[in-house]
Design a protein around this motif. Structure first.
Motif, PDB file in Angstrom:
ATOM      1  N   ALA A 415      -7.593   1.132   3.491  1.00  0.00           N
ATOM      2  CA  ALA A 415      -7.794  -0.206   4.056  1.00  0.00           C
ATOM      3  C   ALA A 415      -6.837  -1.225   3.442  1.00  0.00           C
ATOM      4  CB  ALA A 415      -9.239  -0.651   3.848  1.00  0.00           C
ATOM      5  N   LEU A 416      -6.471  -1.031   2.162  1.00  0.00           N
ATOM      6  CA  LEU A 416      -5.576  -1.981   1.497  1.00  0.00           C
ATOM      7  C   LEU A 416      -4.171  -1.985   2.099  1.00  0.00           C
ATOM      8  CD1 LEU A 416      -6.569  -1.443  -2.254  1.00  0.00           C
ATOM      9  CD2 LEU A 416      -7.155  -3.370  -0.782  1.00  0.00           C
ATOM     10  N   PHE A 417      -3.817  -0.938   2.852  1.00  0.00           N
ATOM     11  CA  PHE A 417      -2.481  -0.864   3.459  1.00  0.00           C
ATOM     12  C   PHE A 417      -2.425  -1.563   4.810  1.00  0.00           C
ATOM     13  CE2 PHE A 417      -2.225   2.594   0.417  1.00  0.00           C
ATOM     14  CZ  PHE A 417      -0.934   2.459  -0.069  1.00  0.00           C
ATOM     15  N   PHE A 418      -3.522  -2.139   5.271  1.00  0.00           N
ATOM     16  CA  PHE A 418      -3.541  -2.810   6.561  1.00  0.00           C
ATOM     17  C   PHE A 418      -3.261  -4.303   6.449  1.00  0.00           C
ATOM     18  CE2 PHE A 418      -5.322   1.097   7.939  1.00  0.00           C
ATOM     19  CZ  PHE A 418      -5.124   1.155   9.298  1.00  0.00           C
ATOM     20  N   GLY A 419      -2.717  -4.738   5.336  1.00  0.00           N
ATOM     21  CA  GLY A 419      -2.401  -6.155   5.189  1.00  0.00           C
ATOM     22  C   GLY A 419      -2.282  -6.526   3.730  1.00  0.00           C
ATOM     23  N   GLY A 420      -2.426  -7.812   3.456  1.00  0.00           N
ATOM     24  CA  GLY A 420      -2.373  -8.282   2.083  1.00  0.00           C
ATOM     25  C   GLY A 420      -0.990  -8.205   1.473  1.00  0.00           C
ATOM     26  N   THR A 421      -0.964  -8.300   0.159  1.00  0.00           N
ATOM     27  CA  THR A 421       0.305  -8.284  -0.569  1.00  0.00           C
ATOM     28  C   THR A 421       1.032  -6.953  -0.397  1.00  0.00           C
ATOM     29  OG1 THR A 421      -0.831  -9.661  -2.193  1.00  0.00           O
ATOM     30  CG2 THR A 421       1.336  -8.864  -2.782  1.00  0.00           C
ATOM     31  N   SER A 422       0.268  -5.862  -0.353  1.00  0.00           N
ATOM     32  CA  SER A 422       0.883  -4.533  -0.272  1.00  0.00           C
ATOM     33  C   SER A 422       1.799  -4.419   0.941  1.00  0.00           C
ATOM     34  CB  SER A 422      -0.203  -3.455  -0.207  1.00  0.00           C
ATOM     35  OG  SER A 422      -1.048  -3.532  -1.334  1.00  0.00           O
ATOM     36  N   LEU A 423       1.266  -4.738   2.114  1.00  0.00           N
ATOM     37  CA  LEU A 423       2.040  -4.584   3.343  1.00  0.00           C
ATOM     38  C   LEU A 423       3.219  -5.547   3.398  1.00  0.00           C
ATOM     39  CD1 LEU A 423       2.242  -3.137   6.068  1.00  0.00           C
ATOM     40  CD2 LEU A 423       0.839  -4.965   7.044  1.00  0.00           C
ATOM     41  N   LEU A 424       2.994  -6.810   3.015  1.00  0.00           N
ATOM     42  CA  LEU A 424       4.067  -7.800   3.086  1.00  0.00           C
ATOM     43  C   LEU A 424       5.189  -7.493   2.097  1.00  0.00           C
ATOM     44  CD1 LEU A 424       1.963 -11.059   3.530  1.00  0.00           C
ATOM     45  CD2 LEU A 424       3.341  -9.885   5.244  1.00  0.00           C
ATOM     46  N   ILE A 425       4.834  -6.983   0.924  1.00  0.00           N
ATOM     47  CA  ILE A 425       5.864  -6.599  -0.043  1.00  0.00           C
ATOM     48  C   ILE A 425       6.683  -5.430   0.499  1.00  0.00           C
ATOM     49  CG2 ILE A 425       6.209  -5.484  -2.283  1.00  0.00           C
ATOM     50  CD1 ILE A 425       4.072  -7.254  -3.432  1.00  0.00           C
ATOM     51  N   MET A 426       6.008  -4.427   1.049  1.00  0.00           N
ATOM     52  CA  MET A 426       6.736  -3.281   1.598  1.00  0.00           C
ATOM     53  C   MET A 426       7.684  -3.710   2.708  1.00  0.00           C
ATOM     54  SD  MET A 426       4.042  -0.091   1.677  1.00  0.00           S
ATOM     55  CE  MET A 426       2.895  -0.914   2.764  1.00  0.00           C
ATOM     56  N   VAL A 427       7.199  -4.544   3.614  1.00  0.00           N
ATOM     57  CA  VAL A 427       8.038  -5.002   4.725  1.00  0.00           C
ATOM     58  C   VAL A 427       9.215  -5.826   4.209  1.00  0.00           C
ATOM     59  CG1 VAL A 427       8.099  -6.529   6.732  1.00  0.00           C
ATOM     60  CG2 VAL A 427       6.214  -4.921   6.451  1.00  0.00           C
ATOM     61  N   GLY A 428       8.943  -6.759   3.289  1.00  0.00           N
ATOM     62  CA  GLY A 428      10.003  -7.617   2.763  1.00  0.00           C
ATOM     63  C   GLY A 428      11.067  -6.849   2.012  1.00  0.00           C
ATOM     64  N   VAL A 429      10.651  -5.885   1.186  1.00  0.00           N
ATOM     65  CA  VAL A 429      11.620  -5.113   0.399  1.00  0.00           C
ATOM     66  C   VAL A 429      12.472  -4.224   1.304  1.00  0.00           C
ATOM     67  CG1 VAL A 429      11.853  -3.327  -1.364  1.00  0.00           C
ATOM     68  CG2 VAL A 429      10.216  -5.171  -1.685  1.00  0.00           C
ATOM     69  N   VAL A 430      11.845  -3.591   2.282  1.00  0.00           N
ATOM     70  CA  VAL A 430      12.602  -2.729   3.201  1.00  0.00           C
ATOM     71  C   VAL A 430      13.624  -3.546   3.990  1.00  0.00           C
ATOM     72  CG1 VAL A 430      12.421  -1.296   5.257  1.00  0.00           C
ATOM     73  CG2 VAL A 430      10.814  -0.976   3.385  1.00  0.00           C
ATOM     74  N   LEU A 431      13.214  -4.707   4.489  1.00  0.00           N
ATOM     75  CA  LEU A 431      14.143  -5.553   5.241  1.00  0.00           C
ATOM     76  C   LEU A 431      15.301  -6.020   4.371  1.00  0.00           C
ATOM     77  CD1 LEU A 431      11.705  -7.773   7.354  1.00  0.00           C
ATOM     78  CD2 LEU A 431      13.100  -5.862   8.153  1.00  0.00           C
ATOM     79  N   ASP A 432      15.008  -6.410   3.124  1.00  0.00           N
ATOM     80  CA  ASP A 432      16.059  -6.876   2.222  1.00  0.00           C
ATOM     81  C   ASP A 432      17.027  -5.749   1.872  1.00  0.00           C
ATOM     82  OD1 ASP A 432      17.190  -8.881   0.264  1.00  0.00           O
ATOM     83  OD2 ASP A 432      16.551  -7.340  -1.149  1.00  0.00           O
ATOM     84  N   THR A 433      16.508  -4.549   1.609  1.00  0.00           N
ATOM     85  CA  THR A 433      17.366  -3.419   1.259  1.00  0.00           C
ATOM     86  C   THR A 433      18.239  -3.004   2.430  1.00  0.00           C
ATOM     87  OG1 THR A 433      15.651  -2.646  -0.283  1.00  0.00           O
ATOM     88  CG2 THR A 433      17.388  -1.099   0.308  1.00  0.00           C
ATOM     89  N   VAL A 434      17.649  -2.967   3.623  1.00  0.00           N
ATOM     90  CA  VAL A 434      18.433  -2.618   4.823  1.00  0.00           C
ATOM     91  C   VAL A 434      19.527  -3.652   5.064  1.00  0.00           C
ATOM     92  CG1 VAL A 434      18.314  -2.402   7.333  1.00  0.00           C
ATOM     93  CG2 VAL A 434      16.580  -1.306   5.908  1.00  0.00           C
ATOM     94  N   GLN A 435      19.216  -4.922   4.821  1.00  0.00           N
ATOM     95  CA  GLN A 435      20.226  -5.967   5.009  1.00  0.00           C
ATOM     96  C   GLN A 435      21.384  -5.787   4.035  1.00  0.00           C
ATOM     97  OE1 GLN A 435      18.686  -9.922   4.525  1.00  0.00           O
ATOM     98  NE2 GLN A 435      20.566 -10.913   5.180  1.00  0.00           N
ATOM     99  N   GLN A 436      21.090  -5.427   2.785  1.00  0.00           N
ATOM    100  CA  GLN A 436      22.161  -5.208   1.815  1.00  0.00           C
ATOM    101  C   GLN A 436      23.019  -4.006   2.206  1.00  0.00           C
ATOM    102  OE1 GLN A 436      21.550  -5.381  -2.354  1.00  0.00           O
ATOM    103  NE2 GLN A 436      19.907  -6.888  -2.249  1.00  0.00           N
ATOM    104  N   ILE A 437      22.391  -2.943   2.687  1.00  0.00           N
ATOM    105  CA  ILE A 437      23.157  -1.770   3.124  1.00  0.00           C
ATOM    106  C   ILE A 437      24.051  -2.127   4.310  1.00  0.00           C
ATOM    107  CG2 ILE A 437      22.948   0.524   4.161  1.00  0.00           C
ATOM    108  CD1 ILE A 437      20.455   0.955   2.499  1.00  0.00           C
ATOM    109  N   ASN A 438      23.514  -2.898   5.252  1.00  0.00           N
ATOM    110  CA  ASN A 438      24.325  -3.324   6.395  1.00  0.00           C
ATOM    111  C   ASN A 438      25.501  -4.190   5.960  1.00  0.00           C
ATOM    112  OD1 ASN A 438      22.778  -2.018   8.316  1.00  0.00           O
ATOM    113  ND2 ASN A 438      21.432  -3.758   8.651  1.00  0.00           N
ATOM    114  N   THR A 439      25.279  -5.017   4.937  1.00  0.00           N
ATOM    115  CA  THR A 439      26.372  -5.853   4.415  1.00  0.00           C
ATOM    116  C   THR A 439      27.495  -4.991   3.856  1.00  0.00           C
ATOM    117  OG1 THR A 439      24.816  -7.628   3.886  1.00  0.00           O
ATOM    118  CG2 THR A 439      26.956  -7.678   2.791  1.00  0.00           C
TER     119      THR A 439
END
Length: 461
Positions: A415-439
């Protein structure tokens, strides 16, 4: 699919990018390996059997309530009595403290404006403050594993030494926990400097993802044990989880574009021509969720206070609800604090007055809005309007685990993976890492074009 495979080939063909990714993966493996090394005074086999017994009674291996939430950020090291039990969280706490103190202390404000040297000094202050936070959190953690996680009647089997001994248990354990947290901080900084992505955020994400397989297996076992409809419910849960992830990505990248018109003045005889020549049109992207996950982190830090009040009056059922992250008392207060902190953090991190001054100085203006104070008021008005729905959506994401728990999801961990800090951190880190790789990929592409142009020019000459 072909484009994805080609992108992977491009990533692997770049030696610099390949080395950074391999270094990052190597340091992550070191961090995960260290999280399974228990404190010397702890009987790890006995602790594991106690956790298994607790899980068989319907609990989660990560613990319950707020302590289980802390364990989820360390990949289970918190509940395993590991040398990395405190993880990277003391460094996060120290960074938040330094950032907030920078608003009130002139010396820190001056360091923030001093460029690279100022940032290095702030980093050094944050490191020393991390040690101070560890010295406070380590004894608290040792108290929790002796009074909360392990049953009081089984102290003798869970510890190799007397847990009440200051010399044999408390002093060595505190030193080791502090050293483990400092080592995690060093790994995060190395990933940031030599690897790919933000190292501190990546370590937090890895700790969170480490609990996902076991949480899903436990949820799958619970659902399928009820009969044939369990597999269908699991499929519905996965689809809903993917929808939540998609909405979290939208919340993270959603912006309101403010059009900016840059103008220039043409010199004329005898003075300046007042006719403005049309310049390049650009945008100011104001994020709907400019505060990120910081409001949730601030709110969770304060949510420990009501839980501690339960120790004063343990018979009060209303206060007891604040120790359960799935209770209505906890989540109503949690959502209100998130909305308040979202406005607070956005106000201190988005300097609309400075943005208006910079626009005026560089010859930029918002169409139909006068430069200066009117532009500042306009930006502040737009920011307030988009922050309100952003804060509400952020609060909904934060309490979503409590909403799905017991209605759609059966187990605490999943249930903790359906929101909260856990999900937002995972989404934010993945987006940031993908952006750096694309750069990196774009820079390599541009370098190739420049080199080909130079070679053609030299051949023509």
């Amino acid at each position: 699919m072909k484009e994805f495979i080609q992108t992977i080939k491009n990533i692997w063909s770049l030696k610099e990018l390949r080395d950074k990714i391999l270094l990052t993966l190597g340091l992550i493996l070191v961090y995960r390996f260290a999280s399974y090394i228990s404190l010397p005074a702890i009987n790890m086999a006995e602790v594991g059997s106690l956790l298994d017994k607790y899980q068989s009674q319907g609990g989660s291996k990560q613990g319950a309530g707020l302590l289980g939430l802390l364990s989820s950020f360390t990949g289970g090291a918190f509940s395993r009595a590991s040398v990395m039990a405190l993880g990277i969280m003391p460094y996060i706490s120290a960074s938040i403290i330094v950032q907030l103190m920078g608003m009130a202390i002139p010396y820190l404000q001056k360091l923030q404006k001093d460029g690279e040297s100022g940032r290095n000094t702030l980093n050094q202050i944050t490191r020393w403050l991390t040690i101070g936070v560890c010295l406070v959190q380590a004894p608290s953690y040792l108290t929790s594993i002796t009074k909360v996680f392990l049953p009081t009647t089984q102290f003798a089997s869970a510890y190799l030494v007397d847990p009440n001994s200051i010399i044999l248990f408390w002093l060595p354990s505190v030193i080791i926990l502090v050293a483990g947290s400092v080592f995690a901080m060093w790994l995060g900084e190395k990933i940031t400097d030599k690897g790919i992505g933000n190292g501190i955020s990546i370590l937090i994400m890895v700790g969170i993802l480490a609990n996902l397989p076991s949480a899903f297996i436990q949820e799958f076992t619970t659902k399928t044990s009820t009969g044939g409809s369990g597999a269908i419910m699991i499929l519905i849960e996965v689809i809903f989880w993917l929808v939540v992830i998609m909405l979290a990505i939208i919340l993270s990248v959603a912006v309101r574009k403010i059009p900016i018109q840059y103008v220039s003045r043409a010199q004329a005889r005898g003075g300046v021509n007042r006719n403005l020549m049309e310049g390049a049109r650009q945008w100011i992207p104001l994020k709907v969720n400019a505060a990120g996950v910081m409001p949730i982190i601030f709110a969770q830090a304060l949510m420990f206070v009501p839980g501690l009040l339960t120790g004063i009056d343990s018979t009060n059922t209303f206060l007891a609800g604040f120790k359960n992250v799935f209770s209505w008392q906890y989540n109503i207060l949690f959502a209100l604090l998130i909305i308040i902190f979202t406005f607070f953090y956005t106000a201190i991190t988005i300097p609309v007055n400075q943005m208006a001054d910079d626009l005026k100085r560089n010859g930029g203006l918002v169409p139909k809005v006068r430069p200066g104070k009117e532009t500042s008021d306009y930006l502040d008005s737009i920011l307030s309007k988009i922050t309100l729905p952003g804060s509400i959506f952020l609060a909904i994401f934060a309490i979503l685990p409590a909403i799905v728990h017991g209605t759609l999801v059966s187990t605490d961990g999943f249930a903790l993976f359906f929101g909260g800090t856990s999900l937002l951190i995972m989404v934010g880190v993945v987006l940031d890492t993908v952006q750096q790789i694309n750069t990196y990929l774009l820079n390599h592409h541009y370098d190739g074009l420049m080199q080909s142009k130079l070679s053609r020019t030299s051949n023509n000459i």
